[in-house]
Design an enzyme around this catalytic site. Structure first.
Site, PDB file in Angstrom:
ATOM      1  CG  HIS A  12      -0.384  -0.217   2.304  1.00  0.00           C
ATOM      2  ND1 HIS A  12      -0.606  -0.637   3.338  1.00  0.00           N
ATOM      3  CD2 HIS A  12       0.689   0.823   3.390  1.00  0.00           C
ATOM      4  CE1 HIS A  12       0.910  -0.673   4.554  1.00  0.00           C
ATOM      5  NE2 HIS A  12       1.431   0.234   4.280  1.00  0.00           N
ATOM      6  CG  HIS A  59      -0.038   4.035   7.871  1.00  0.00           C
ATOM      7  ND1 HIS A  59      -0.547   3.336   7.625  1.00  0.00           N
ATOM      8  CD2 HIS A  59       1.395   3.918   7.431  1.00  0.00           C
ATOM      9  CE1 HIS A  59      -0.117   1.845   6.653  1.00  0.00           C
ATOM     10  NE2 HIS A  59       1.228   2.548   6.760  1.00  0.00           N
ATOM     11  CG  HIS A 192       8.196  -1.459   3.693  1.00  0.00           C
ATOM     12  ND1 HIS A 192       7.065  -2.445   4.111  1.00  0.00           N
ATOM     13  CD2 HIS A 192       7.634   0.168   3.799  1.00  0.00           C
ATOM     14  CE1 HIS A 192       6.334  -1.786   4.201  1.00  0.00           C
ATOM     15  NE2 HIS A 192       6.420  -0.146   4.430  1.00  0.00           N
ATOM     16  CD  GLU A 239       2.693  -1.207   7.016  1.00  0.00           C
ATOM     17  OE1 GLU A 239       3.255   0.007   6.666  1.00  0.00           O
ATOM     18  OE2 GLU A 239       3.242  -1.472   4.968  1.00  0.00           O
TER      19      GLU A 239
HETATM   20  C1  DHB Z   1       5.923   4.032   2.179  1.00  0.00           C
HETATM   21  C2  DHB Z   1       5.187   2.697   2.688  1.00  0.00           C
HETATM   22  C3  DHB Z   1       4.431   2.273   2.793  1.00  0.00           C
HETATM   23  O1  DHB Z   1       3.645   1.296   3.727  1.00  0.00           O
HETATM   24  C4  DHB Z   1       3.859   2.826   3.995  1.00  0.00           C
HETATM   25  O2  DHB Z   1       2.305   3.196   4.583  1.00  0.00           O
HETATM   26  C5  DHB Z   1       4.330   4.311   3.621  1.00  0.00           C
HETATM   27  C6  DHB Z   1       5.403   4.904   2.916  1.00  0.00           C
HETATM   28  C7  DHB Z   1       6.698   4.017   1.281  1.00  0.00           C
HETATM   29  O3  DHB Z   1       7.496   2.839   0.131  1.00  0.00           O
HETATM   30  O4  DHB Z   1       7.246   4.974   0.064  1.00  0.00           O
HETATM   31 FE    FE Z   2       2.407   1.320   5.517  1.00  0.00          FE
END
Ligand code: DHB
Ligand code: FE
Length: 284
Positions: A12, A59, A192, A239
């Site tokens: 997302h 978030h 990530h 996540e």
């Molecule tokens: C990014 C990824 C995410 O899951 C999020 O909630 C906010 C930013 C990103 O990679 O930029």
């Molecule tokens: Fe996220």
């Protein structure tokens, strides 16, 4: 009776909202990501679910750090997105199904889960992006039940606990008397990390292993601790627990229909997985 027809898990990354707003689907940067979705939309066109239960994480739009429920179930007539500062047009609202939501809440509380019940709930990009990607035409969207899992403020619920939450949601679907086709969505991941020394961390080997295990042996993911997942996938890669919860709701024989994996989108490994709940489909 209601049935779980399948499960769709997707990343997302907020920048996807900007790409959708600007129509960048064929742009070389975005194409490998967006090309994953037509087979999933074709499946949705064929199956036509009435309702989507979505495991996602807020978030900071609805729950700020002062009050963070571990699990929260939406029970509203509709859910609004609000400006998170990404510079995208306003998205309008997403239809809810309070009767189904309360059945889920009652089943969860009866099964020794204690979620917050939210008769008002704003939904952020982790909810709205999967909805936009899977049903670009808002008139075709199913009703929704958002289930927010805390992935932000520690302590976070373990993978095993999230899987059990998904199983309880699967039981709620199976015990709902109305004839409804329910698709389960999992939003977030894959690996990530957005900040700190390991910003930009991606773990392709582990992501692909998770995508494989989610299909054929999700139990193999349940002994990881949250700290293990953070080490392996990055502090936001955790996540993944939303995908694990979604997988828990599948009660039949699970078959993989489609997947896609592309790195990076922004800072994130973008994954997509479509699972069919075979027993349910055959029984139907
Ligand atoms: C990014 C990824 C995410 O899951 C999020 O909630 C906010 C930013 C990103 O990679 O930029
Ligand atoms: Fe996220």
């Amino acid at each position: 009776m209601a049935q779980v027809v399948g499960c769709i898990c997707t990343s997302h990354v907020p920048a996807i909202g900007g790409a959708l707003a600007k129509g960048l689907q064929s742009d070389p940067y975005w194409k490998p990501f967006f090309d994953g979705f037509p087979p999933v939309r074709a499946w949705l066109d064929q199956v036509k679910p009435d309702l989507a239960v979505i495991f996602y994480n807020d978030h900071g739009l609805n729950f700020f750090l002062d009050t963070v429920p571990t699990f929260a179930v939406g029970a509203a007539e509709e859910y609004w997105n609000e400006d998170e500062g990404w510079g995208i047009p306003s998205l309008g609202s997403f239809a809810g199904d309070p009767k189904f939501s309360w059945h889920v809440i009652e089943t969860l509380v009866g099964g020794e889960f204690d979620p917050a019940s939210c008769q008002k709930m704003l939904v952020d990009h982790a909810f709205s992006l999967p909805m936009q990607l899977l049903w670009p035409d808002r008139r075709n969207r199913p009703r929704t039940v958002p289930i927010a899992i805390n992935t932000v403020q520690h302590p976070l619920p373990s993978p095993r606990r999230c899987f059990k939450l998904g199983q309880a949601v699967g039981q709620a679907v199976a015990s709902y008397p109305d004839d409804l086709k329910v698709v389960i969505l999992g939003s977030g991941g894959l690996s990530h990390q957005l900040d700190g020394e390991r910003a930009g961390h991606i773990n392709k080997d582990f992501d692909l292993r998770c995508m494989d295990l989610l299909v054929r042996d999700p139990g193999a993911l349940l002994d990881y601790s949250i700290d293990d997942l953070i080490e392996l996938t990055g502090s936001q890669g955790v996540e993944l627990i939303n995908w694990i919860a979604a997988r828990g709701a599948l009660t039949g024989t699970v078959g993989k229909l489609h997947s896609n994996y592309h790195i990076p989108i922004s800072n994130t490994a973008a994954g997509l997985l479509l699972l069919e709940n075979l027993e349910t489909v055959n029984a139907g």
